[in-house]
Design a protein around this motif. Structure first.
Motif, PDB file in Angstrom:
ATOM      1  N   MET A   1       0.836  -1.193   0.000  1.00  0.00           N
ATOM      2  CA  MET A   1       0.000   0.000   0.000  1.00  0.00           C
ATOM      3  C   MET A   1       0.875   1.250   0.000  1.00  0.00           C
ATOM      4  N   PRO A   2       0.437   2.304  -0.691  1.00  0.00           N
ATOM      5  CA  PRO A   2       1.150   3.582  -0.582  1.00  0.00           C
ATOM      6  C   PRO A   2       1.121   4.062   0.863  1.00  0.00           C
ATOM      7  N   PHE A   3       2.149   4.779   1.282  1.00  0.00           N
ATOM      8  CA  PHE A   3       2.192   5.223   2.671  1.00  0.00           C
ATOM      9  C   PHE A   3       2.495   6.716   2.762  1.00  0.00           C
ATOM     10  N   PHE A   4       1.861   7.332   3.750  1.00  0.00           N
ATOM     11  CA  PHE A   4       1.977   8.764   4.005  1.00  0.00           C
ATOM     12  C   PHE A   4       3.347   9.109   4.593  1.00  0.00           C
ATOM     13  N   ILE A   5       3.893  10.262   4.183  1.00  0.00           N
ATOM     14  CA  ILE A   5       5.170  10.726   4.731  1.00  0.00           C
ATOM     15  C   ILE A   5       4.985  12.035   5.491  1.00  0.00           C
ATOM     16  N   GLU A   6       4.463  13.068   4.830  1.00  0.00           N
ATOM     17  CA  GLU A   6       4.267  14.364   5.486  1.00  0.00           C
ATOM     18  C   GLU A   6       3.234  15.168   4.716  1.00  0.00           C
ATOM     19  N   SER A   7       2.686  16.209   5.372  1.00  0.00           N
ATOM     20  CA  SER A   7       1.696  17.053   4.702  1.00  0.00           C
ATOM     21  C   SER A   7       1.602  18.396   5.410  1.00  0.00           C
ATOM     22  N   ASN A   8       0.979  19.365   4.737  1.00  0.00           N
ATOM     23  CA  ASN A   8       0.733  20.666   5.351  1.00  0.00           C
ATOM     24  C   ASN A   8      -0.182  21.476   4.436  1.00  0.00           C
ATOM     25  N   ARG A   9      -0.635  22.622   4.960  1.00  0.00           N
ATOM     26  CA  ARG A   9      -1.436  23.565   4.175  1.00  0.00           C
ATOM     27  C   ARG A   9      -0.605  24.832   3.982  1.00  0.00           C
ATOM     28  N   THR A  10      -0.536  25.311   2.759  1.00  0.00           N
ATOM     29  CA  THR A  10       0.319  26.448   2.424  1.00  0.00           C
ATOM     30  C   THR A  10      -0.502  27.549   1.756  1.00  0.00           C
ATOM     31  N   THR A  11      -0.132  28.783   2.050  1.00  0.00           N
ATOM     32  CA  THR A  11      -0.769  29.936   1.409  1.00  0.00           C
ATOM     33  C   THR A  11       0.264  30.700   0.599  1.00  0.00           C
ATOM     34  N   TYR A  12      -0.043  30.943  -0.676  1.00  0.00           N
ATOM     35  CA  TYR A  12       0.791  31.776  -1.535  1.00  0.00           C
ATOM     36  C   TYR A  12       0.108  33.134  -1.721  1.00  0.00           C
ATOM     37  N   LEU A  13       0.889  34.176  -1.641  1.00  0.00           N
ATOM     38  CA  LEU A  13       0.383  35.518  -1.930  1.00  0.00           C
ATOM     39  C   LEU A  13       0.602  35.828  -3.403  1.00  0.00           C
ATOM     40  N   PRO A  14      -0.059  36.845  -3.941  1.00  0.00           N
ATOM     41  CA  PRO A  14       0.178  37.200  -5.339  1.00  0.00           C
ATOM     42  C   PRO A  14       1.668  37.387  -5.617  1.00  0.00           C
ATOM     43  N   GLY A  15       2.144  36.744  -6.665  1.00  0.00           N
ATOM     44  CA  GLY A  15       3.559  36.808  -7.016  1.00  0.00           C
ATOM     45  C   GLY A  15       4.340  35.583  -6.558  1.00  0.00           C
ATOM     46  N   ASP A  16       3.815  34.840  -5.572  1.00  0.00           N
ATOM     47  CA  ASP A  16       4.490  33.609  -5.133  1.00  0.00           C
ATOM     48  C   ASP A  16       4.283  32.509  -6.174  1.00  0.00           C
ATOM     49  N   GLU A  17       5.190  31.536  -6.160  1.00  0.00           N
ATOM     50  CA  GLU A  17       5.060  30.421  -7.089  1.00  0.00           C
ATOM     51  C   GLU A  17       5.602  29.130  -6.487  1.00  0.00           C
ATOM     52  N   HIS A  18       5.178  28.011  -7.068  1.00  0.00           N
ATOM     53  CA  HIS A  18       5.551  26.693  -6.567  1.00  0.00           C
ATOM     54  C   HIS A  18       7.054  26.481  -6.742  1.00  0.00           C
ATOM     55  N   PRO A  19       7.709  25.755  -5.814  1.00  0.00           N
ATOM     56  CA  PRO A  19       9.156  25.542  -5.905  1.00  0.00           C
ATOM     57  C   PRO A  19       9.568  24.806  -7.184  1.00  0.00           C
ATOM     58  N   ALA A 137      -1.171   8.715  16.554  1.00  0.00           N
ATOM     59  CA  ALA A 137      -1.211   9.656  15.432  1.00  0.00           C
ATOM     60  C   ALA A 137      -0.646   9.026  14.165  1.00  0.00           C
ATOM     61  N   PHE A 138       0.325   8.139  14.331  1.00  0.00           N
ATOM     62  CA  PHE A 138       0.896   7.456  13.160  1.00  0.00           C
ATOM     63  C   PHE A 138      -0.191   6.694  12.407  1.00  0.00           C
ATOM     64  N   TRP A 139      -0.979   5.913  13.135  1.00  0.00           N
ATOM     65  CA  TRP A 139      -2.043   5.146  12.489  1.00  0.00           C
ATOM     66  C   TRP A 139      -3.148   6.068  11.986  1.00  0.00           C
ATOM     67  N   ASP A 140      -3.415   7.133  12.709  1.00  0.00           N
ATOM     68  CA  ASP A 140      -4.466   8.067  12.318  1.00  0.00           C
ATOM     69  C   ASP A 140      -4.159   8.691  10.965  1.00  0.00           C
ATOM     70  N   ARG A 141      -2.940   9.179  10.791  1.00  0.00           N
ATOM     71  CA  ARG A 141      -2.610   9.842   9.521  1.00  0.00           C
ATOM     72  C   ARG A 141      -2.537   8.847   8.359  1.00  0.00           C
ATOM     73  N   GLN A 142      -2.087   7.623   8.614  1.00  0.00           N
ATOM     74  CA  GLN A 142      -2.066   6.628   7.543  1.00  0.00           C
ATOM     75  C   GLN A 142      -3.490   6.312   7.086  1.00  0.00           C
ATOM     76  N   GLN A 143      -4.412   6.178   8.053  1.00  0.00           N
ATOM     77  CA  GLN A 143      -5.799   5.861   7.716  1.00  0.00           C
ATOM     78  C   GLN A 143      -6.461   7.012   6.959  1.00  0.00           C
ATOM     79  N   ARG A 144      -6.194   8.237   7.382  1.00  0.00           N
ATOM     80  CA  ARG A 144      -6.793   9.380   6.697  1.00  0.00           C
ATOM     81  C   ARG A 144      -6.224   9.539   5.284  1.00  0.00           C
ATOM     82  N   PHE A 145      -4.945   9.256   5.136  1.00  0.00           N
ATOM     83  CA  PHE A 145      -4.336   9.317   3.804  1.00  0.00           C
ATOM     84  C   PHE A 145      -4.954   8.265   2.884  1.00  0.00           C
TER      85      PHE A 145
END
Length: 270
Positions: A1-19, A137-145
């Motif tokens: 099964m695919p497995f979760f590594i990390e995640s977050n929510r990000t906000t870009y302002l006008p002029g910002d761009e993806h890495p 939390a380890f099992w929680d995030r894997q299940q939600r992913f």
């Protein structure tokens, strides 16, 4: 099964761009909450709006081809697949799969989620679980992913695709139930009351293999289990898994696993 590594929510302002980055080493799932995100992978470009999901490959060049022109909020998830995976071309979704006989997780490269509010909640809960270092939390995030992947796996299917999936799964169920017996394409066609070519097309679309290939892979997997769990002779295992001749079984097993049956048994039982 695919497995979760990390995640977050990000906000870009006008002029910002993806890495701009190459060979990140993990899959990068992006989900836009607000605004517009302009992302490219190699020569492919996507403009993502609220509700859009995009999965970027772990082995390619990702970059922004245009900065954001408004405040943009998006979720990102890094994950990996221990098993084999493939990205198909055209309208068919890519596939994260283990062995051929198992269920293949099929998710689109890009899709518009049917339930964006539910997705936002799952992403938020996933981020919260990712911040915690507790065992639970380890099992929680894997299940939600995995819930996210399930939503995408089910969401890509159009009404036409659902018919193909249903037929492929009916055929697979029959093959698994009767794998010890000789099963021809004609027999399978009579049981399902469908043309052989249509069954083959459905199984190839859903599982990536023909009915006879699926049957072979499933038989070989059952043979692996018997080699590990029993002390039966190779001849008996061949017979129990639907192979008429032991030498033929041994050749196919070695071609599939890279080692003969006895070596396989020693490797995993000693």
């Amino acid at each position: 099964m695919p497995f979760f590594i990390e995640s977050n929510r990000t906000t870009y302002l006008p002029g910002d761009e993806h890495p701009n980055r190459t060979n990140l080493g993990v899959f990068d799932m992006l989900f836009v909450n607000e605004g517009t995100l302009h992302v490219a992978e190699e020569n492919n470009r996507w403009t993502l709006t609220p509700g859009d999901v995009l999965i970027l490959r772990p082995d390619s060049w990702h970059y922004s081809f245009k900065p954001c022109n408004e405040a943009t909020v998006f979720d990102w998830v890094h994950f990996q697949a221990a098993g084999a995976w493939e990205e198909t071309q055209g309208s068919q979704p890519g596939t994260l799969r283990g062995d051929y006989y198992t269920y293949a997780i099929r998710v689109p490269k890009r899709m518009k989620l049917s339930y964006p509010d539910e997705a936002k909640l799952i992403f938020s809960q996933l981020h919260e679980a990712a911040k915690s270092s507790s065992h639970g939390a380890f099992w929680d995030r894997q299940q939600r992913f995995l819930h996210l992947l399930q939503m995408m796996d089910e969401g890509w299917r159009s009404d036409a695709a659902k018919a193909a999936v249903s037929i492929a799964e009916r055929a697979a169920a029959y093959l698994k139930l009767n794998y010890r017996s000789t099963i021809s394409n004609t027999m399978l066609s009579e049981v399902l009351e469908l043309h052989t070519n249509y069954i083959t097309r459905c199984m190839t679309e859903v599982f990536g293999c023909t009915p006879q290939q699926y049957l072979l892979y499933y038989r070989l997997d059952q043979a692996k289990l018997l080699l590990i769990k029993t002390d039966w002779t190779i001849a008996r295992i061949a017979e129990e898994t639907g192979f008429r001749q032991t030498p033929h079984f041994s050749r196919l097993f070695a071609a599939h696993t890279g080692m003969p049956p006895l070596k396989f048994r020693k490797r995993f039982t000693t």
